[in-house]
Design a protein around this motif. Structure first.
Motif, PDB file in Angstrom:
ATOM      1  N   THR A   1       0.853  -1.188   0.000  1.00 52.25           N
ATOM      2  CA  THR A   1       0.000   0.000   0.000  1.00 52.25           C
ATOM      3  C   THR A   1       0.893   1.243   0.000  1.00 52.25           C
ATOM      4  O   THR A   1       2.115   1.150   0.187  1.00 52.25           O
ATOM      5  CB  THR A   1      -0.868   0.028   1.263  1.00 52.25           C
ATOM      6  OG1 THR A   1      -0.009   0.159   2.401  1.00 52.25           O
ATOM      7  CG2 THR A   1      -1.700  -1.228   1.399  1.00 52.25           C
TER       8      THR A   1
ATOM      9  N   ASP B   1       1.148   3.459   2.290  1.00 57.22           N
ATOM     10  CA  ASP B   1       1.814   3.534   3.597  1.00 57.22           C
ATOM     11  C   ASP B   1       3.063   2.661   3.639  1.00 57.22           C
ATOM     12  O   ASP B   1       4.103   3.057   4.170  1.00 57.22           O
ATOM     13  CB  ASP B   1       0.877   3.038   4.703  1.00 57.22           C
ATOM     14  CG  ASP B   1      -0.203   4.051   5.031  1.00 57.22           C
ATOM     15  OD1 ASP B   1       0.017   5.239   4.770  1.00 57.22           O
ATOM     16  OD2 ASP B   1      -1.251   3.640   5.551  1.00 57.22           O
TER      17      ASP B   1
ATOM     18  N   TYR C   1       2.001   9.358  -2.742  1.00 56.95           N
ATOM     19  CA  TYR C   1       0.747   9.272  -3.502  1.00 56.95           C
ATOM     20  C   TYR C   1       0.920   9.890  -4.886  1.00 56.95           C
ATOM     21  O   TYR C   1       0.470   9.336  -5.894  1.00 56.95           O
ATOM     22  CB  TYR C   1      -0.391   9.939  -2.743  1.00 56.95           C
ATOM     23  CG  TYR C   1      -1.112   9.024  -1.786  1.00 56.95           C
ATOM     24  CD1 TYR C   1      -1.967   8.028  -2.248  1.00 56.95           C
ATOM     25  CD2 TYR C   1      -0.935   9.140  -0.419  1.00 56.95           C
ATOM     26  CE1 TYR C   1      -2.633   7.184  -1.371  1.00 56.95           C
ATOM     27  CE2 TYR C   1      -1.599   8.295   0.473  1.00 56.95           C
ATOM     28  CZ  TYR C   1      -2.442   7.319  -0.007  1.00 56.95           C
ATOM     29  OH  TYR C   1      -3.101   6.490   0.854  1.00 56.95           O
TER      30      TYR C   1
ATOM     31  N   PRO D   1      -7.116  -0.409   1.423  1.00 61.63           N
ATOM     32  CA  PRO D   1      -6.271   0.582   0.757  1.00 61.63           C
ATOM     33  C   PRO D   1      -5.698   0.056  -0.566  1.00 61.63           C
ATOM     34  O   PRO D   1      -5.411  -1.136  -0.683  1.00 61.63           O
ATOM     35  CB  PRO D   1      -5.150   0.816   1.778  1.00 61.63           C
ATOM     36  CG  PRO D   1      -5.733   0.444   3.090  1.00 61.63           C
ATOM     37  CD  PRO D   1      -6.730  -0.638   2.814  1.00 61.63           C
TER      38      PRO D   1
HETATM   39 MN   LIG Z   1      -2.158   2.980   2.655  1.00 57.22          MN
END
Ligand SMILES: [Mn+2]
Ligand SMILES: [Mn+2]
Ligand SMILES: [Zn+2]
Ligand SMILES: [Zn+2]
Lengths: 143, 143
Positions: free
Chosen positions: B43, B45, B64, B85
């Motif tokens: 993901t 993160d 992102y 996510p």
């Molecule tokens: Mn994430």
DNA sequence: TTCTCAATTTAGAATAATTCCAATTACAAC
DNA sequence: GTTGTAATTGGAATTATTCTAAATTGAGAA
């Protein structure tokens, strides 16, 4: 095949809820009815608008609660595409989805047993699938 | 087939960005490297944590931004399952995914051309698919 | 019938992934 | 070196969904 009568659907609804020790409340029933009446994969927001025609004071939290309950009782499927809001579908037969990129409309593509077996043949040995999710997107030119 | 050298991947990265008039910055390059180094569908993160080993001051917003850019340049695929996510995958060949319900691990299932054609045969006439998304879930018992 | 009490509904707060914004920084072209 | 645009950044905003705590409902007990 014959299509289900309103009564037999009502019975199925009552049965599946009672099987889980849950009450067939008017909110749950109304949310389920809304999904059966127009099978266009509405979001929770859209369900809220439709249900309020019958139950003007129902809350969004309740709509979410009802939808979750219906999914848990296997009366409704939750459909997720990309990161858009969840959609809800009362078609319980195994099926794929097609999203038209022009209109955003979502179509059910019902699958035959042999087609589902074909899909599972894509799995190498060692992989045992309980579930699959198949979504196409493109343009639909329908008659 | 031979696996791609680090150099040829570097070239592909530079080329695809320059083709779109975008700069091959160290942030973009590092995010892409992280995805190539461990192909486990992280993901945003998780990408952030890994990239910070090399670029300790990179921000989540930049991760992102970089991931979106890489997706736009067709260097990376964004993978969505249910409402979890988004995950990111550098495997550009057409493939399905399998998620093991026990471990949460995600496997790529590469598809042959004839298997992709089989999939598209599920579409009734009038439906023209540009894309598909196929995810299985269940238990994986691997050697 | 009235009482009881767990299930349900409700409004609004909280959460979490992602996107937006405005200010700063980087860097290629001149 | 200056300039101009692209990219990065931290933090605020957004949005779908979940949580919380109080009010309501309704099925069964008394
Ligand atoms: Mn994430
Ligand atoms: Mn919604
Ligand atoms: Zn459907
Ligand atoms: Zn993948």
């Amino acid at each position: 095949m014959h299509s289900k009568t309103a009564d037999s659907l009502q019975n199925k609804f009552n049965q599946k809820l009672l099987d889980k020790g849950l009450r067939p409340t008017k909110q749950r029933s109304c949310v389920y009815d809304v999904l059966l009446q127009k099978k266009d994969h509405p979001t929770a927001d859209e369900v809220l608008v439709r249900v309020r025609k019958k139950l003007p004071s129902i809350s969004l939290a309740t709509v979410y609660n009802c939808l979750e309950t219906l999914v848990d009782c296997s009366l409704v499927k939750q459909v997720n595409m990309d990161r858009s809001p969840s959609k809800y579908c009362p078609n319980l037969t195994p099926h794929a989805h097609f999203r038209c990129s022009k209109t955003g409309r979502i179509y059910d593509l019902n699958l035959q047993e042999d087609e589902i077996n074909q899909l599972k043949e894509l799995l190498p040995s060692g992989f045992n699938a309980e579930n699959f999710d198949l979504t196409f997107s493109g343009s639909a030119n329908l008659p």
